[in-house]
Write a protein that holds these residues in place. Structure first.
Motif, PDB file in Angstrom:
ATOM      1  N   ARG A  61       0.830  -1.209   0.000  1.00  0.00           N
ATOM      2  CA  ARG A  61       0.000   0.000   0.000  1.00  0.00           C
ATOM      3  C   ARG A  61       0.859   1.252   0.000  1.00  0.00           C
ATOM      4  O   ARG A  61       0.518   2.252  -0.637  1.00  0.00           O
ATOM      5  N   ALA A  65       0.867   4.191  -2.849  1.00  0.00           N
ATOM      6  CA  ALA A  65       0.670   5.604  -2.521  1.00  0.00           C
ATOM      7  C   ALA A  65       1.836   6.454  -3.006  1.00  0.00           C
ATOM      8  O   ALA A  65       1.626   7.570  -3.514  1.00  0.00           O
ATOM      9  N   ASN A 227      -9.290   9.178  -2.218  1.00  0.00           N
ATOM     10  CA  ASN A 227      -8.507   8.528  -1.155  1.00  0.00           C
ATOM     11  C   ASN A 227      -8.764   7.027  -1.082  1.00  0.00           C
ATOM     12  O   ASN A 227      -8.899   6.446   0.001  1.00  0.00           O
ATOM     13  N   GLN A 228      -8.829   6.371  -2.230  1.00  0.00           N
ATOM     14  CA  GLN A 228      -9.018   4.926  -2.274  1.00  0.00           C
ATOM     15  C   GLN A 228      -7.651   4.240  -2.289  1.00  0.00           C
ATOM     16  O   GLN A 228      -6.825   4.531  -3.169  1.00  0.00           O
ATOM     17  N   PRO A 229      -7.386   3.345  -1.333  1.00  0.00           N
ATOM     18  CA  PRO A 229      -6.098   2.652  -1.325  1.00  0.00           C
ATOM     19  C   PRO A 229      -5.842   1.921  -2.640  1.00  0.00           C
ATOM     20  O   PRO A 229      -6.754   1.370  -3.253  1.00  0.00           O
ATOM     21  N   GLU A 233      -4.909   7.088  -3.422  1.00  0.00           N
ATOM     22  CA  GLU A 233      -4.412   7.474  -2.106  1.00  0.00           C
ATOM     23  C   GLU A 233      -2.984   7.999  -2.244  1.00  0.00           C
ATOM     24  O   GLU A 233      -2.127   7.335  -2.825  1.00  0.00           O
ATOM     25  N   LEU A 238      -1.320   8.699   3.607  1.00  0.00           N
ATOM     26  CA  LEU A 238      -1.002   7.414   4.236  1.00  0.00           C
ATOM     27  C   LEU A 238      -0.164   7.616   5.487  1.00  0.00           C
ATOM     28  O   LEU A 238      -0.289   6.851   6.453  1.00  0.00           O
TER      29      LEU A 238
END
Length: 283
Positions: A61, A65, A227-229, A233, A238
């Protein structure tokens, strides 16, 4: 010892009185507010051991980001180059009505709170916004997606390109263009070799400044990004998420990677700028 100290305070051979004292105060101030926080950021991730750092760096993740932040910032800075160049040209060479008002509006993104600009952009380009609704009918989705991030970063980064190119363009003699015309140069040759060649180092500098601002931008992006992982995002968000989860090693590891990558990118931009400056001087 006393004589040496007095000589240092007086500046030695410097014509400016108190030069060394001013230099020492400046370096001390810079160390407390810039160097010390950066050193703390570089040391903090390792205080919990190598395992915590390695675990934080295996976060997919985080890499998603970081890719979103850096790619969006690079695209926004790249798109701002022609827009900033045309706007600087209009402000310097154009004699349009309302030019002073436009010149003042260029600096508005720097003075406007980032949260205000983010909310404004989300309102305009949202599904029911003045610009978002017509674009949605054409199948173009801006808000709550990657294009929204690029749009927000273009908004906050445009002044850096304009203000970097503008002084160089003011000092560019118009006689060069007239001489090129008299020598039989074609319009595209005048644009590329007479106008853009001296402006190239300034454009590279503006790109670097806009890119650096975009990488660390937070307020104007989170309202329009979605802001969707793994999709929209950004890395600064993060970091906040990891702090809210009390994952301090993960937050500082992301911040460290963000810092090192930003410094490397700025160093690369500086090297390229110097290369083109040397090429222009040799030509």
């Amino acid at each position: 010892m006393r004589q040496t100290f007095l000589t240092f305070l007086r500046g030695g051979d410097s014509a400016l009185p108190g030069y060394r004292l001013s230099l020492a105060a400046t370096l001390l101030w810079t160390g407390f507010f810039i160097v010390l926080p950066l050193c703390a950021l570089a040391i903090r991730p390792w205080q919990d051991g190598m395992g915590a750092v390695v675990g934080a760096l295996h976060d997919t993740r985080m890499f998603a980001a970081l890719w979103t932040s850096f790619s969006s910032a690079a695209l926004a800075a790249l798109f701002n180059l022609p827009i900033g160049l045309f706007l600087a040209w209009a402000l310097v060479r154009g004699d349009l009505p309302g030019r002073r008002v436009a010149d003042a509006l260029v600096d508005l993104p720097l003075a406007l709170p980032t949260a205000v600009s983010g909310i404004t952009l989300a309102t305009l380009y949202g599904p029911q916004g003045w610009l978002g609704a017509p674009l949605a009918k054409l199948g173009i989705v801006v808000a709550y997606s990657r294009p929204g991030i690029v749009l927000a970063l273009m908004f906050v980064g445009l002044p850096f390109v304009v203000r970097t190119v503008e002084p160089v363009l003011k000092n560019l003699p118009r006689d060069l263009e007239e001489a090129a015309v008299l020598l039989g140069a074609r319009p595209w040759q005048i644009v590329l070799r007479v106008v853009l060649a001296p402006l190239l180092p300034a454009l590279i500098t503006g790109f670097g400044l806009a890119f650096a601002r975009g990488v660390g931008e937070y307020g104007s992006v989170i309202f329009i990004a979605g802001n969707q992982p793994f999709r929209s995002e950004i890395a600064p968000l993060l970091v906040v998420v990891r702090l809210q989860e009390f994952d301090y090693p993960g937050a500082t590891a992301i911040a460290l990677v963000l810092l090192l990558t930003s410094l490397a990118a700025l160093a690369l931009v500086g090297v390229v700028r110097r290369k083109f400056s040397a090429w222009g001087d040799a030509a």
